[in-house]
Design a protein around this motif. Structure first.
Motif, PDB file in Angstrom:
ATOM      1  N   ASP A  51       0.816  -1.221   0.000  1.00 26.94           N
ATOM      2  CA  ASP A  51       0.000   0.000   0.000  1.00 26.94           C
ATOM      3  C   ASP A  51       0.848   1.268   0.000  1.00 26.94           C
ATOM      4  O   ASP A  51       0.370   2.334  -0.406  1.00 26.94           O
ATOM      5  CB  ASP A  51      -0.923   0.023   1.227  1.00 26.94           C
ATOM      6  CG  ASP A  51      -2.008  -1.041   1.165  1.00 26.94           C
ATOM      7  OD1 ASP A  51      -2.302  -1.524   0.057  1.00 26.94           O
ATOM      8  OD2 ASP A  51      -2.562  -1.381   2.228  1.00 26.94           O
ATOM      9  N   TYR A  52       2.091   1.174   0.452  1.00 30.34           N
ATOM     10  CA  TYR A  52       2.910   2.372   0.605  1.00 30.34           C
ATOM     11  C   TYR A  52       3.255   3.021  -0.737  1.00 30.34           C
ATOM     12  O   TYR A  52       3.384   4.243  -0.822  1.00 30.34           O
ATOM     13  CB  TYR A  52       4.193   2.051   1.377  1.00 30.34           C
ATOM     14  CG  TYR A  52       3.957   1.834   2.852  1.00 30.34           C
ATOM     15  CD1 TYR A  52       3.906   2.906   3.742  1.00 30.34           C
ATOM     16  CD2 TYR A  52       3.752   0.554   3.353  1.00 30.34           C
ATOM     17  CE1 TYR A  52       3.671   2.709   5.096  1.00 30.34           C
ATOM     18  CE2 TYR A  52       3.509   0.348   4.709  1.00 30.34           C
ATOM     19  CZ  TYR A  52       3.477   1.424   5.577  1.00 30.34           C
ATOM     20  OH  TYR A  52       3.235   1.217   6.914  1.00 30.34           O
ATOM     21  N   ARG A  53       3.413   2.206  -1.779  1.00 32.87           N
ATOM     22  CA  ARG A  53       3.772   2.778  -3.085  1.00 32.87           C
ATOM     23  C   ARG A  53       2.675   3.707  -3.588  1.00 32.87           C
ATOM     24  O   ARG A  53       2.943   4.843  -4.007  1.00 32.87           O
ATOM     25  CB  ARG A  53       4.037   1.665  -4.097  1.00 32.87           C
ATOM     26  CG  ARG A  53       4.349   2.198  -5.501  1.00 32.87           C
ATOM     27  CD  ARG A  53       4.691   1.080  -6.450  1.00 32.87           C
ATOM     28  NE  ARG A  53       5.923   0.392  -6.054  1.00 32.87           N
ATOM     29  CZ  ARG A  53       6.456  -0.619  -6.730  1.00 32.87           C
ATOM     30  NH1 ARG A  53       5.869  -1.060  -7.833  1.00 32.87           N
ATOM     31  NH2 ARG A  53       7.569  -1.176  -6.319  1.00 32.87           N
ATOM     32  N   SER A  54       1.428   3.228  -3.553  1.00 37.06           N
ATOM     33  CA  SER A  54       0.304   4.054  -4.003  1.00 37.06           C
ATOM     34  C   SER A  54       0.124   5.262  -3.099  1.00 37.06           C
ATOM     35  O   SER A  54      -0.096   6.388  -3.568  1.00 37.06           O
ATOM     36  CB  SER A  54      -0.975   3.206  -4.029  1.00 37.06           C
ATOM     37  OG  SER A  54      -2.094   4.000  -4.339  1.00 37.06           O
ATOM     38  N   TRP A  55       0.222   5.030  -1.776  1.00 38.75           N
ATOM     39  CA  TRP A  55       0.082   6.129  -0.820  1.00 38.75           C
ATOM     40  C   TRP A  55       1.105   7.229  -1.106  1.00 38.75           C
ATOM     41  O   TRP A  55       0.756   8.412  -1.173  1.00 38.75           O
ATOM     42  CB  TRP A  55       0.268   5.588   0.600  1.00 38.75           C
ATOM     43  CG  TRP A  55       0.147   6.609   1.688  1.00 38.75           C
ATOM     44  CD1 TRP A  55       1.112   7.469   2.119  1.00 38.75           C
ATOM     45  CD2 TRP A  55      -1.009   6.878   2.496  1.00 38.75           C
ATOM     46  NE1 TRP A  55       0.640   8.259   3.152  1.00 38.75           N
ATOM     47  CE2 TRP A  55      -0.651   7.913   3.397  1.00 38.75           C
ATOM     48  CE3 TRP A  55      -2.289   6.341   2.556  1.00 38.75           C
ATOM     49  CZ2 TRP A  55      -1.551   8.410   4.341  1.00 38.75           C
ATOM     50  CZ3 TRP A  55      -3.186   6.841   3.492  1.00 38.75           C
ATOM     51  CH2 TRP A  55      -2.813   7.861   4.365  1.00 38.75           C
ATOM     52  N   SER A  56       2.342   6.853  -1.266  1.00 46.62           N
ATOM     53  CA  SER A  56       3.408   7.822  -1.501  1.00 46.62           C
ATOM     54  C   SER A  56       3.176   8.607  -2.780  1.00 46.62           C
ATOM     55  O   SER A  56       3.329   9.835  -2.810  1.00 46.62           O
ATOM     56  CB  SER A  56       4.752   7.096  -1.564  1.00 46.62           C
ATOM     57  OG  SER A  56       5.800   7.990  -1.848  1.00 46.62           O
TER      58      SER A  56
END
Length: 274
Positions: free
Chosen positions: A198-203
């Motif tokens: 999820d961190y890739r999309s969040w970032s």
């Protein structure tokens, strides 16, 4: 050999202590939840928190249960002569627990105290410029979140934020968003997400929206977000969280990708509460 056995025994003891600590916490929470939600607290929700009536029935029940645990575990301190009452405690707890609905939570585990001032309060701080020169500053604040277990709030601003749940400004939501952000050690605008991927999309989504706000603030261009969110990614996360809960339709219209990220993180869809 003795050293190895000592280390092993220490590790086993630590695991046993952690296990017993979790068991005690769970048992205490179960006892708290076995008690009915006080009628006086229900009256405070109706009187002070218009957003409560917009919640679906299942979320209203969940919120009340969260409030019970929160108030059983967190200590409130009145400052500048303010006397802590159930009205203060319930009003703050309800808004703080709004951020925990539908999520696996340990109820802000690092938080120990909520300090409440009658009105905005003054904080002295130091600032170092790029040349290394340190200057003293005095800031008038409505709220502040500290990494070492404290949230500080203005009661006046808390009431104002609760009274208008559609203006996108809520000091309790703002400061408790910081608490979520700080659970992994420090505030950086990236709270603990459900999955590593999820961190890739969040970032990607948050960086783009943050940079847009920085540009809008520099140009004086109107924005759905308070310019204070352009200070840094941590403040941006807190500011957009306020807007997510209080202006969800506008956020979804203007920043649909950002709305989806926040809805996935908070596990709620506040558009449907209106």
């Amino acid at each position: 050999m003795l050293a190895i056995l000592t280390i092993l025994l220490f590790g086993l003891s630590a695991m046993a202590w952690l296990g017993s600590s979790r068991w005690r916490k769970t048992r205490h929470r179960n006892r708290v939840l076995a008690s009915p939600f006080p009628k006086a607290w229900r009256a405070i929700l109706k009187r002070r928190l218009p957003f409560f009536h917009a919640l679906p029935a299942d979320l209203q029940l969940q919120l009340k249960r969260h409030i019970q645990v929160f108030l059983a575990e967190k200590h409130f301190v009145g400052c500048d002569g303010l006397q802590i009452t159930d009205e203060i405690r319930v009003t703050i707890a309800a808004q703080a627990c709004l951020l925990l609905l539908n999520r696996k939570t340990d109820f802000y585990p690092k938080l120990r105290q909520i300090l409440v001032y009658p009105d905005a309060f003054i904080v002295d701080s130091q600032r170092q410029d790029p040349a290394g020169l340190i200057s003293e500053q005095r800031n008038v604040l409505a709220g502040e979140s500290w990494e070492h277990g404290q949230v500080i709030l203005s009661w006046k601003n808390t009431l104002e934020g609760a009274a208008n749940p559609h203006d996108g400004n809520n000091v309790v939501i703002h400061e408790f968003a910081h608490q979520l952000d700080q659970e992994d050690g420090y505030a950086n605008g990236a709270p603990i997400l459900q999955r590593r991927q999820d961190y890739r999309s969040w970032s990607s989504v948050f960086n783009q929206a943050f940079n847009e706000l920085v540009h809008d603030a520099a140009m004086g261009k109107p924005s759905l977000f308070d310019y204070y969110g352009a200070t840094n990614p941590a403040e941006f996360f807190a500011v957009v969280t306020e807007v997510f809960f209080e202006k969800p339709a506008a956020l979804n219209l203007e920043h649909p990708a950002l709305y989806r990220e926040l809805s996935h993180f908070y596990q709620v869809d506040p558009i449907n509460w209106r």
